[in-house]
Design a protein around this motif. Structure first.
Motif, PDB file in Angstrom:
ATOM      1  N   PRO A  15       0.821  -1.206   0.000  1.00 48.52           N
ATOM      2  CA  PRO A  15       0.000   0.000   0.000  1.00 48.52           C
ATOM      3  C   PRO A  15       0.855   1.257   0.000  1.00 48.52           C
ATOM      4  O   PRO A  15       1.825   1.372   0.753  1.00 48.52           O
ATOM      5  CB  PRO A  15      -0.807  -0.135   1.300  1.00 48.52           C
ATOM      6  N   GLY A  16       0.479   2.189  -0.859  1.00 48.72           N
ATOM      7  CA  GLY A  16       1.226   3.433  -1.000  1.00 48.72           C
ATOM      8  C   GLY A  16       2.140   3.436  -2.206  1.00 48.72           C
ATOM      9  O   GLY A  16       2.566   4.500  -2.671  1.00 48.72           O
ATOM     10  N   ALA A  17       2.454   2.241  -2.753  1.00 49.06           N
ATOM     11  CA  ALA A  17       3.362   2.162  -3.894  1.00 49.06           C
ATOM     12  C   ALA A  17       2.769   2.818  -5.137  1.00 49.06           C
ATOM     13  O   ALA A  17       3.503   3.356  -5.972  1.00 49.06           O
ATOM     14  CB  ALA A  17       3.711   0.708  -4.188  1.00 49.06           C
ATOM     15  N   THR A  18       1.460   2.794  -5.261  1.00 50.39           N
ATOM     16  CA  THR A  18       0.846   3.365  -6.469  1.00 50.39           C
ATOM     17  C   THR A  18       1.138   4.852  -6.596  1.00 50.39           C
ATOM     18  O   THR A  18       1.332   5.352  -7.704  1.00 50.39           O
ATOM     19  CB  THR A  18      -0.680   3.142  -6.464  1.00 50.39           C
ATOM     20  N   ALA A  19       1.192   5.563  -5.479  1.00 51.18           N
ATOM     21  CA  ALA A  19       1.489   6.997  -5.534  1.00 51.18           C
ATOM     22  C   ALA A  19       2.913   7.221  -6.040  1.00 51.18           C
ATOM     23  O   ALA A  19       3.170   8.152  -6.805  1.00 51.18           O
ATOM     24  CB  ALA A  19       1.296   7.637  -4.167  1.00 51.18           C
ATOM     25  N   VAL A  20       3.836   6.360  -5.611  1.00 47.68           N
ATOM     26  CA  VAL A  20       5.224   6.461  -6.071  1.00 47.68           C
ATOM     27  C   VAL A  20       5.297   6.169  -7.566  1.00 47.68           C
ATOM     28  O   VAL A  20       5.916   6.913  -8.332  1.00 47.68           O
ATOM     29  CB  VAL A  20       6.131   5.492  -5.289  1.00 47.68           C
ATOM     30  N   PHE A  21       4.653   5.093  -8.000  1.00 42.74           N
ATOM     31  CA  PHE A  21       4.686   4.723  -9.416  1.00 42.74           C
ATOM     32  C   PHE A  21       4.039   5.801 -10.287  1.00 42.74           C
ATOM     33  O   PHE A  21       4.528   6.104 -11.376  1.00 42.74           O
ATOM     34  CB  PHE A  21       3.988   3.384  -9.629  1.00 42.74           C
ATOM     35  N   ARG A  22       2.951   6.359  -9.788  1.00 43.91           N
ATOM     36  CA  ARG A  22       2.265   7.389 -10.578  1.00 43.91           C
ATOM     37  C   ARG A  22       3.151   8.619 -10.735  1.00 43.91           C
ATOM     38  O   ARG A  22       3.245   9.199 -11.825  1.00 43.91           O
ATOM     39  CB  ARG A  22       0.944   7.753  -9.888  1.00 43.91           C
ATOM     40  N   ARG A  23       3.827   9.013  -9.651  1.00 44.69           N
ATOM     41  CA  ARG A  23       4.703  10.184  -9.724  1.00 44.69           C
ATOM     42  C   ARG A  23       5.883   9.943 -10.673  1.00 44.69           C
ATOM     43  O   ARG A  23       6.315  10.860 -11.376  1.00 44.69           O
ATOM     44  CB  ARG A  23       5.212  10.526  -8.321  1.00 44.69           C
ATOM     45  N   LEU A  24       6.380   8.701 -10.682  1.00 51.41           N
ATOM     46  CA  LEU A  24       7.519   8.363 -11.538  1.00 51.41           C
ATOM     47  C   LEU A  24       7.094   7.949 -12.948  1.00 51.41           C
ATOM     48  O   LEU A  24       7.943   7.599 -13.773  1.00 51.41           O
ATOM     49  CB  LEU A  24       8.325   7.231 -10.896  1.00 51.41           C
ATOM     50  N   LYS A  25       5.755   7.974 -13.193  1.00 50.47           N
ATOM     51  CA  LYS A  25       5.202   7.596 -14.498  1.00 50.47           C
ATOM     52  C   LYS A  25       5.556   6.154 -14.871  1.00 50.47           C
ATOM     53  O   LYS A  25       5.887   5.843 -16.022  1.00 50.47           O
ATOM     54  CB  LYS A  25       5.652   8.572 -15.591  1.00 50.47           C
ATOM     55  N   LEU A  26       5.462   5.271 -13.888  1.00 49.90           N
ATOM     56  CA  LEU A  26       5.643   3.840 -14.111  1.00 49.90           C
ATOM     57  C   LEU A  26       4.261   3.187 -14.175  1.00 49.90           C
ATOM     58  O   LEU A  26       3.489   3.287 -13.220  1.00 49.90           O
ATOM     59  CB  LEU A  26       6.475   3.220 -12.980  1.00 49.90           C
ATOM     60  N   ASP A  27       3.950   2.538 -15.265  1.00 47.92           N
ATOM     61  CA  ASP A  27       2.626   1.974 -15.503  1.00 47.92           C
ATOM     62  C   ASP A  27       2.474   0.652 -14.764  1.00 47.92           C
ATOM     63  O   ASP A  27       2.961  -0.381 -15.214  1.00 47.92           O
ATOM     64  CB  ASP A  27       2.422   1.765 -17.008  1.00 47.92           C
ATOM     65  N   PHE A  28       1.800   0.684 -13.623  1.00 49.76           N
ATOM     66  CA  PHE A  28       1.626  -0.524 -12.822  1.00 49.76           C
ATOM     67  C   PHE A  28       0.350  -1.263 -13.165  1.00 49.76           C
ATOM     68  O   PHE A  28       0.118  -2.369 -12.682  1.00 49.76           O
ATOM     69  CB  PHE A  28       1.630  -0.188 -11.325  1.00 49.76           C
ATOM     70  N   CYS A  29      -0.505  -0.669 -13.983  1.00 50.09           N
ATOM     71  CA  CYS A  29      -1.784  -1.306 -14.300  1.00 50.09           C
ATOM     72  C   CYS A  29      -1.652  -2.146 -15.568  1.00 50.09           C
ATOM     73  O   CYS A  29      -1.442  -3.348 -15.511  1.00 50.09           O
ATOM     74  CB  CYS A  29      -2.882  -0.246 -14.436  1.00 50.09           C
ATOM     75  N   CYS A  30      -1.685  -1.525 -16.727  1.00 49.39           N
ATOM     76  CA  CYS A  30      -1.564  -2.284 -17.984  1.00 49.39           C
ATOM     77  C   CYS A  30      -0.157  -2.836 -18.179  1.00 49.39           C
ATOM     78  O   CYS A  30       0.021  -3.903 -18.762  1.00 49.39           O
ATOM     79  CB  CYS A  30      -1.941  -1.395 -19.163  1.00 49.39           C
ATOM     80  N   GLY A  31       0.854  -2.113 -17.698  1.00 52.56           N
ATOM     81  CA  GLY A  31       2.236  -2.564 -17.841  1.00 52.56           C
ATOM     82  C   GLY A  31       2.790  -3.185 -16.585  1.00 52.56           C
ATOM     83  O   GLY A  31       4.009  -3.217 -16.386  1.00 52.56           O
ATOM     84  N   GLY A  32       1.922  -3.708 -15.755  1.00 58.91           N
ATOM     85  CA  GLY A  32       2.337  -4.176 -14.440  1.00 58.91           C
ATOM     86  C   GLY A  32       3.156  -5.441 -14.419  1.00 58.91           C
ATOM     87  O   GLY A  32       3.692  -5.808 -13.382  1.00 58.91           O
ATOM     88  N   GLN A  33       3.291  -6.122 -15.561  1.00 58.02           N
ATOM     89  CA  GLN A  33       4.049  -7.373 -15.578  1.00 58.02           C
ATOM     90  C   GLN A  33       5.556  -7.148 -15.661  1.00 58.02           C
ATOM     91  O   GLN A  33       6.347  -8.083 -15.538  1.00 58.02           O
ATOM     92  CB  GLN A  33       3.606  -8.244 -16.762  1.00 58.02           C
ATOM     93  N   VAL A  34       5.992  -5.917 -15.849  1.00 51.24           N
ATOM     94  CA  VAL A  34       7.410  -5.602 -16.008  1.00 51.24           C
ATOM     95  C   VAL A  34       8.099  -5.565 -14.641  1.00 51.24           C
ATOM     96  O   VAL A  34       7.576  -4.953 -13.706  1.00 51.24           O
ATOM     97  CB  VAL A  34       7.580  -4.240 -16.717  1.00 51.24           C
ATOM     98  N   PRO A  35       9.266  -6.202 -14.501  1.00 53.20           N
ATOM     99  CA  PRO A  35       9.996  -6.128 -13.221  1.00 53.20           C
ATOM    100  C   PRO A  35      10.365  -4.687 -12.892  1.00 53.20           C
ATOM    101  O   PRO A  35      10.621  -3.872 -13.793  1.00 53.20           O
ATOM    102  CB  PRO A  35      11.252  -6.972 -13.468  1.00 53.20           C
ATOM    103  N   LEU A  36      10.439  -4.380 -11.610  1.00 52.65           N
ATOM    104  CA  LEU A  36      10.768  -3.024 -11.184  1.00 52.65           C
ATOM    105  C   LEU A  36      12.108  -2.582 -11.754  1.00 52.65           C
ATOM    106  O   LEU A  36      12.250  -1.445 -12.213  1.00 52.65           O
ATOM    107  CB  LEU A  36      10.793  -2.949  -9.652  1.00 52.65           C
ATOM    108  N   GLU A  37      13.111  -3.468 -11.724  1.00 60.81           N
ATOM    109  CA  GLU A  37      14.433  -3.084 -12.205  1.00 60.81           C
ATOM    110  C   GLU A  37      14.406  -2.707 -13.681  1.00 60.81           C
ATOM    111  O   GLU A  37      15.068  -1.760 -14.109  1.00 60.81           O
ATOM    112  CB  GLU A  37      15.450  -4.195 -11.949  1.00 60.81           C
ATOM    113  N   GLN A  38      13.597  -3.422 -14.476  1.00 55.80           N
ATOM    114  CA  GLN A  38      13.499  -3.093 -15.899  1.00 55.80           C
ATOM    115  C   GLN A  38      12.716  -1.805 -16.111  1.00 55.80           C
ATOM    116  O   GLN A  38      13.095  -0.960 -16.931  1.00 55.80           O
ATOM    117  CB  GLN A  38      12.824  -4.238 -16.660  1.00 55.80           C
ATOM    118  N   ALA A  39      11.618  -1.651 -15.375  1.00 51.12           N
ATOM    119  CA  ALA A  39      10.807  -0.442 -15.517  1.00 51.12           C
ATOM    120  C   ALA A  39      11.617   0.795 -15.161  1.00 51.12           C
ATOM    121  O   ALA A  39      11.522   1.833 -15.839  1.00 51.12           O
ATOM    122  CB  ALA A  39       9.567  -0.542 -14.627  1.00 51.12           C
ATOM    123  N   ALA A  40      12.425   0.706 -14.108  1.00 50.57           N
ATOM    124  CA  ALA A  40      13.266   1.841 -13.712  1.00 50.57           C
ATOM    125  C   ALA A  40      14.309   2.133 -14.778  1.00 50.57           C
ATOM    126  O   ALA A  40      14.561   3.300 -15.125  1.00 50.57           O
ATOM    127  CB  ALA A  40      13.934   1.553 -12.373  1.00 50.57           C
TER     128      ALA A  40
END
Length: 240
Positions: free
Chosen positions: A23-48
């Motif tokens: 909980p709370g990670a979505t706010a971080v992802f949204r601010r960093l423009k990391l797509d956790f919904c449709c693109g949520g299958q991507v590992p964090l290290e790759q997304a970064a």
């Protein structure tokens, strides 16, 4: 007081999994423009890496969201108040705006789904305003009074806070009714599941928050006031 260390976050996890479980990670992802919904299958290290972000900085920010669930040992009233403000008041202030945002998103995108929690965002907004007002009264009036040892009239603001705690409990019951006891339906998207994970944390946090005040902090001062001495647990007339 007990402290708990949280396990470090694994950057090989998919960001969608992190969004749902933390909980709370979505706010971080949204601010960093990391797509956790449709693109949520991507590992964090790759997304970064794809966004040119500092992976360790992202991991550190997400790890800071991992909060201990253990209740503290009863320390002095001041220590307990400090814990309540840091662990619960500040967390509620961070939790609710993101939950409201996600609830509005889910209600809009899935408006035709029979399982959609229509009215949830409004209920959360009302809860947010009531909690903000409640916590301000505690921090500005009641807690300074308790830090100084209490007084003969301390039961009046405590009684008001107890009454408002009942209202907060009713608000949690309403959220449970709107969300099938905070259970996402089969096939729910990552945003929907993350919303419900956040609601579950909010519910647990608020219950623990109220427990610490009602059953641990307040009785120390109510007992002193009922004996005609408004000094709380640090009372000099107790012979200690």
């Amino acid at each position: 007081m007990n402290t708990a260390t949280s396990p470090s976050l694994d950057p090989r996890q998919a960001i969608g999994q992190i969004a749902v479980e933390l909980p709370g990670a979505t706010a971080v992802f949204r601010r960093l423009k990391l797509d956790f919904c449709c693109g949520g299958q991507v590992p964090l290290e790759q997304a970064a890496a794809d966004k040119g972000l500092d992976l360790q900085a992202v991991v550190d920010e997400l790890s800071a969201l991992q909060r201990p669930n253990e209740l503290p040992d009863a320390g002095t009233p001041t220590e307990l108040i400090d814990h309540i403000v840091t662990r619960y008041h500040e967390v509620h202030r961070a939790q609710l705006p993101e939950l409201v945002r996600m609830a509005r998103r889910v209600e809009a995108v899935h408006r035709d789904n029979p399982n959609t929690p229509h009215g949830l965002a409004d209920a959360l907004e009302e809860m947010q305003q009531e909690l903000l007002t409640h916590m301000h009264k505690e921090e500005a009036i009641l807690f300074p009074m308790l830090r100084s040892g209490g007084n003969a009239f301390v039961t009046q603001p405590i009684g008001m806070m107890r009454s408002e705690h009942v209202d907060h409990g009713e608000a949690l019951e309403q959220i449970a009714r709107l969300t099938n006891d905070i259970t996402p339906p089969m096939g729910a998207c990552n945003t929907w599941r993350a919303l419900y994970a956040g609601l579950a944390q909010l519910s647990d946090d608020l219950v623990n928050h109220i427990h610490l005040e009602n059953n641990v902090l307040f009785p120390q001062f109510e007992a002193g006031a009922s004996q005609g001495c408004g000094s709380g647990s640090a009372c000099s007339c107790s012979g200690g």
